[in-house]
Design a protein around this motif. Structure first.
Motif, PDB file in Angstrom:
ATOM      1  N   GLU A   1      69.139  32.317  67.116  1.00  0.00           N
ATOM      2  CA  GLU A   1      67.855  32.954  66.889  1.00  0.00           C
ATOM      3  C   GLU A   1      67.345  33.519  68.213  1.00  0.00           C
ATOM      4  O   GLU A   1      67.625  32.965  69.284  1.00  0.00           O
ATOM      5  CB  GLU A   1      66.842  32.009  66.253  1.00  0.00           C
TER       6      GLU A   1
ATOM      7  N   SER B   1      66.158  38.231  65.080  1.00  0.00           N
ATOM      8  CA  SER B   1      64.724  38.339  65.359  1.00  0.00           C
ATOM      9  C   SER B   1      63.920  38.413  64.071  1.00  0.00           C
ATOM     10  O   SER B   1      64.411  38.897  63.046  1.00  0.00           O
ATOM     11  CB  SER B   1      64.440  39.595  66.189  1.00  0.00           C
ATOM     12  N   PRO B   2      62.666  37.965  64.108  1.00  0.00           N
ATOM     13  CA  PRO B   2      61.784  38.157  62.951  1.00  0.00           C
ATOM     14  C   PRO B   2      61.548  39.644  62.698  1.00  0.00           C
ATOM     15  O   PRO B   2      61.816  40.497  63.546  1.00  0.00           O
ATOM     16  CB  PRO B   2      60.489  37.465  63.376  1.00  0.00           C
ATOM     17  N   ARG B   3      61.042  39.932  61.525  1.00  0.00           N
ATOM     18  CA  ARG B   3      60.668  41.307  61.220  1.00  0.00           C
ATOM     19  C   ARG B   3      59.543  41.763  62.161  1.00  0.00           C
ATOM     20  O   ARG B   3      58.781  40.939  62.665  1.00  0.00           O
ATOM     21  CB  ARG B   3      60.200  41.424  59.768  1.00  0.00           C
ATOM     22  N   PRO B   4      59.445  43.076  62.400  1.00  0.00           N
ATOM     23  CA  PRO B   4      58.368  43.576  63.264  1.00  0.00           C
ATOM     24  C   PRO B   4      57.002  43.093  62.795  1.00  0.00           C
ATOM     25  O   PRO B   4      56.679  43.135  61.609  1.00  0.00           O
ATOM     26  CB  PRO B   4      58.492  45.099  63.137  1.00  0.00           C
TER      27      PRO B   4
ATOM     28  N   GLU C   1      56.022  40.011  62.759  1.00  0.00           N
ATOM     29  CA  GLU C   1      56.066  38.624  62.285  1.00  0.00           C
ATOM     30  C   GLU C   1      56.555  37.709  63.403  1.00  0.00           C
ATOM     31  O   GLU C   1      57.194  38.157  64.361  1.00  0.00           O
ATOM     32  CB  GLU C   1      56.966  38.513  61.045  1.00  0.00           C
TER      33      GLU C   1
ATOM     34  N   LEU D   1      61.505  33.789  61.430  1.00  0.00           N
ATOM     35  CA  LEU D   1      62.595  34.354  60.650  1.00  0.00           C
ATOM     36  C   LEU D   1      62.371  34.100  59.166  1.00  0.00           C
ATOM     37  O   LEU D   1      61.753  33.096  58.782  1.00  0.00           O
ATOM     38  CB  LEU D   1      63.924  33.720  61.065  1.00  0.00           C
ATOM     39  N   ARG D   2      62.891  34.986  58.342  1.00  0.00           N
ATOM     40  CA  ARG D   2      62.885  34.766  56.900  1.00  0.00           C
ATOM     41  C   ARG D   2      64.290  34.357  56.468  1.00  0.00           C
ATOM     42  O   ARG D   2      65.279  34.969  56.884  1.00  0.00           O
ATOM     43  CB  ARG D   2      62.478  36.028  56.154  1.00  0.00           C
TER      44      ARG D   2
ATOM     45  N   ASP E   1      66.513  37.042  55.181  1.00  0.00           N
ATOM     46  CA  ASP E   1      67.045  37.950  56.198  1.00  0.00           C
ATOM     47  C   ASP E   1      68.254  37.338  56.898  1.00  0.00           C
ATOM     48  O   ASP E   1      69.231  38.031  57.205  1.00  0.00           O
ATOM     49  CB  ASP E   1      65.965  38.288  57.224  1.00  0.00           C
TER      50      ASP E   1
END
Length: 431
Positions: A131, A161-164, A166, A169-170, A173
């Protein structure tokens, strides 16, 4: 509905179905307040000392003074097999078979020993996935492993990386990444509970996705062991490693742990870096020049047990066995839910925001608060010196609060919420 009064917090402590074990730990004092205790919410960085540790250490020191080298075989807890006492309680803690676990070394040393066996890159499949907010030591370790094998770490190490916009992490994803790009991945090494934002990743689902793509699924459990319930064997995790000085309260530099799934234990063709304690204990003292294979996690153990760094682990594991992770996890969820609600009540959104997932199933015992106007280091110093609240800061703007359920109380959480709200609202107070 909560009133968020001090009286309510104290009543929640009195009424909770799992009584606190706070009296079994040494709680740091409140600076400048005589005998008053601090509210210690930094157990995700270093857990507090159980009161039984001194006696456990003193017993080993006395055996050393009385027996000298004879303590290896004749101590009240013989040193040569000391690590065996940790095996079953460790297995219960992480959801493993006893033969799948071993207490040894430090976390990053164990990561390297296990990667020596399980990171087997090829030109077509040599990526390592971590991550983006992984603890720096993990990042250094995987980069050095890629470089050791002749690959450019800037290319070989993939950081999710998390979504922009956020912070976390999902799961969908992460799973989607392995479904789309998994044929490039040799090893997935993710932090089960992220040290920075407190997110608890979906270990079984991500493990399944990584292994279905042909990658080795490994986990860093530094912030998960002793924090959340784990079922490493049933979830099919290939291997895992952890330290014991955070939620396990085993002291600075205490011996770490490792898990290797049963399906790998009988593979004599698997490369390992071996040492004195990797060989069969039944023939160890025959002093043979070649190793006698053992089909358990001991095959990855290199050196003899460091007794003075293992005795505190034994002290801690007794507590976890007495209480049990299901009860501890349930209490940590109650504490963290109250802390989250109290922060929501006292904090002005213009001053700070919680970046940890709101879903209790997606977080450990930690809430990370991003300060919008106050530097985190100055805020943490003020909270400790004035309010007696010990937290952990991550530059430039995050305060981490860990509601470790063995010794943190609802009253501690109330104090922490009040303190962080005050310092977030007045940046000059932290100057």
């Amino acid at each position: 509905m909560h009133t968020f009064s001090e009286a309510e917090a104290l009543e929640l402590d009195r009424a909770d179905p799992l009584p606190s074990r706070r009296d079994e730990f040494w709680i740091p004092p409140h600076p400048g307040r005589g005998r008053a205790q601090a509210a210690y919410l930094a157990g995700n960085s270093l857990g507090l000392q159980p009161r039984t540790v001194a006696g456990d250490l003193q017993a080993e020191l006395e055996d050393w003074s009385r027996l000298g080298v004879g303590g290896h075989m004749k101590a009240h807890r013989p040193w040569v097999s000391f690590h065996e006492m940790l095996r079953e309680p460790t297995a219960r803690l992480v959801g493993a078979l006893p033969r799948e676990t071993i207490a040894m070394n430090s976390l990053t040393v164990n990561l390297h020993l296990l990667m020596a066996s399980f990171y087997r890159p090829t030109p077509q499949r040599h990526a390592i996935v971590i991550e983006d907010q992984a603890f720096p030591s993990d990042s250094y370790a995987v980069r050095s492993q890629a470089q050791w094998h002749g690959y450019d770490p800037d290319q070989a190490v993939i950081r999710l990386s998390p979504r922009p916009g956020e912070d976390c992490l999902r799961t969908e994803d992460v799973v989607g990444f392995f479904q789309k790009h998994g044929d490039r991945v040799a090893l997935a090494l993710l932090g089960a509970v992220n040290y920075y934002n407190g997110e608890y990743l979906d270990i079984p689902q991500i493990t399944h996705a990584a292994r279905a793509a042909g990658a080795v699924a490994a986990w860093d459990l530094a912030h998960a062991v002793g924090n959340v319930e784990l079922k490493l064997h049933d979830w099919g995790v290939d291997w895992a490693a952890w330290c014991t000085y955070k939620y396990l309260n085993s002291g600075p530099g205490a011996v770490a742990g490792a898990f290797i799934h049963d399906r790998h234990l009988g593979d004599q063709g698997l490369d390992r870096l071996s040492g004195w304690f990797s060989t069969d204990p039944g023939t160890r003292f025959q002093m043979r020049p070649t190793l006698d294979f053992v089909p358990n996690a001991d095959a990855w153990q290199v050196s003899n047990p460091p007794i003075l760094a293992m005795a505190p682990v034994l002290s801690s594991l007794r507590l976890f066995d007495e209480v049990g992770m299901p009860a501890l996890r349930a209490k940590s969820e109650r504490l963290t839910a109250y802390l989250s609600a109290a922060l929501g009540h006292f904090l002005d959104p213009a001053d700070a925001s919680i970046i940890t997932p709101a879903d209790p199933a997606s977080r450990g015992s930690q809430l990370s608060v991003r300060l919008h106007r106050t530097p985190a280091e100055a805020a943490a110093d003020r909270m400790r010196s004035i309010d007696g609240v010990i937290s952990d800061d991550r530059k430039p703007d995050v305060i981490r609060l860990a509601a470790a359920p063995l010794y943190v109380t609802f009253h501690d959480c109330w104090r922490a919420a009040m303190a962080i709200a005050a310092v977030a609202a007045d940046p000059n107070a932290a100057a």
